[in-house]
Design an enzyme around this catalytic site. Structure first.
Site, PDB file in Angstrom:
ATOM      1  CB  CYS A 290      35.704 -54.266  60.801  1.00 42.74           C
ATOM      2  SG  CYS A 290      34.906 -53.666  59.301  1.00 42.74           S
TER       3      CYS A 290
ATOM      4  CG  HIS B 226      32.613 -57.572  59.836  1.00 39.47           C
ATOM      5  ND1 HIS B 226      32.999 -56.433  60.508  1.00 39.47           N
ATOM      6  CD2 HIS B 226      32.980 -58.611  60.630  1.00 39.47           C
ATOM      7  CE1 HIS B 226      33.566 -56.772  61.655  1.00 39.47           C
ATOM      8  NE2 HIS B 226      33.575 -58.086  61.747  1.00 39.47           N
TER       9      HIS B 226
ATOM     10  CG  ASN C 293      34.818 -60.656  64.146  1.00 34.83           C
ATOM     11  OD1 ASN C 293      35.041 -59.504  63.754  1.00 34.83           O
ATOM     12  ND2 ASN C 293      33.627 -61.216  64.079  1.00 34.83           N
TER      13      ASN C 293
END
Ligand SMILES: *[C@@H]1O[C@H](CO)[C@@H](O)[C@H](O)[C@H]1NC(C)=O
Ligand SMILES: *[C@@H]1O[C@H](CO)[C@@H](O)[C@H](O)[C@H]1NC(C)=O
Length: 334
Positions: free
Chosen positions: A134, A278, A301
């Site tokens: 990520c 994250h 995202n």
């Protein structure tokens, strides 16, 4: 008579149970078709059990919570371990953050809302797959956006180069987007996606850096953390001046099945700002027209377009929900 009643009740109970099973089976089959899920037969029962558990969670949530909605997505049949494999923020400790403070931001009037999602410089939402990369996806978004703002031409950059080459970070084991910018700055740039496409999540590439300076398509000039933090107004001002802002957040169980609406979870108001796992990117903000009005961030995202609202989410703004206001950083390109 009593005996007959008991039998009738039993038959009815069995019929209901069978109808429930049938409904579960039909839901499971249509889920698999919709999300292109194929499982080895020995995994099938376990996957189906995960799915049915999440299906119940979704139904219960949607009955009780009117601010945001849950739905099925790629996570519905995954194990908790697999879901955790799609995180990957390892943010730098607070004291190191002060080595790289942002410029004091010039205070300008803020618009009521900002939304970079449909900007021509914003690339389609990507998919990190089962790899804790990520941080790489979050680092790349503002480089793509800000380079395009300079040149006028949209550009897709290589997350894979960072996963394979960046020695300040940990490939699929996690990382930090400001460390990625540091690496890119020292390396002399980041390559274009088409020369180094993403394969992690399906292939192990550790130690296989294939950097080529001739395919560099963006360069880092300066970067830093937004200061002071957490401060939503300050982050809004950086967003206005510097484009999309990567940030980090804590992912709770409830987030995986997020579908739409303004996400919040009272368990995600966390005193310890280091509780994040994250990396995502703040790409806008606004306020709902409901009563009461809810201020929110628009967050991008890297879980593909079937998660959330076409890959994006809204999350409550101004309360440091999931610590998202403690980790905003900005980058400028050459
Ligand atoms: C990156 O490159 C690969 C291979 O050319 C392509 O399949 C993929 O769609 C590209 N991604 C983006 C976001 O352009
Ligand atoms: C956030 O920053 C703004 C602008 O610099 C300032 O006016 C405000 O007092 C700050 N808020 C908090 C809670 O520190």
């Amino acid at each position: 008579m009593k005996f007959l009643c008991a039998i009738v009740l039993l038959v009815v109970a069995i019929a209901f149970a069978a109808a429930g099973d049938l409904e579960d089976e039909l839901n499971w089959q249509s889920y698999k078709a919709k999300f292109h899920k194929r499982h080895r037969s020995k995994d099938e029962a376990r996957r189906k059990a995960n799915f049915i558990k999440r299906q119940k969670q979704i139904e219960k949530h949607n009955k009780e919570n009117k601010e945001w909605e849950m739905g099925n997505n790629l996570f519905s049949d995954m194990t908790d371990e697999e879901r955790k494999g799609m995180l990957g923020a390892k943010p730098v400790p607070r004291k190191e953050r002060f080595l790289n403070p942002g410029y004091p931001i010039e205070e300008r009037a803020l618009p009521i809302s900002i939304d970079y999602r449909s900007d021509k410089c914003m690339q389609p939402v990507k998919q990190q797959a089962e790899c804790g990369s990520c941080w790489s996806f979050a680092a790349v978004v503002p480089l793509e956006f800000n380079t395009c703002k300079k040149t006028g031409t949209p550009v897709a950059l290589s997350e894979q180069m960072l996963v394979d080459c960046d020695t300040y970070n940990y490939a699929c084991e996690g990382g930090d987007y400001t460390n990625a910018w540091k690496f890119i700055k020292e390396k002399g740039g980041i390559m274009i996606n088409s020369s180094y496409p993403y394969v992690s999540g399906t292939t192990l590439t550790r130690g296989t850096c294939k950097f080529s300076s001739t395919s560099v398509a963006a360069r880092v000039s300066t970067y830093g953390w937004t200061m002071p933090y957490p401060n939503a107004t300050v982050s809004m001002q950086y967003l206005q001046s510097y484009g999309p802002l990567p940030s980090a957040m804590k992912v709770l169980d409830s987030l995986y099945q997020y579908k739409n609406g303004v996400y919040s979870d009272s368990a995600c108001i966390i005193a310890d700002e280091n509780q994040v796992d994250h990396a995502v990117v703040i790409v806008g903000y606004g306020t709902t027209t409901t009563t009461p009005a809810i201020p929110y961030w628009i967050v991008r995202n890297s879980w593909g377009t079937t998660w959330g609202n076409l890959g994006y989410m809204a999350i409550k703004r101004g309360v440091n929900m999931c610590n998202i206001e403690s980790w905003t950083a900005y980058v400028e390109v050459v």
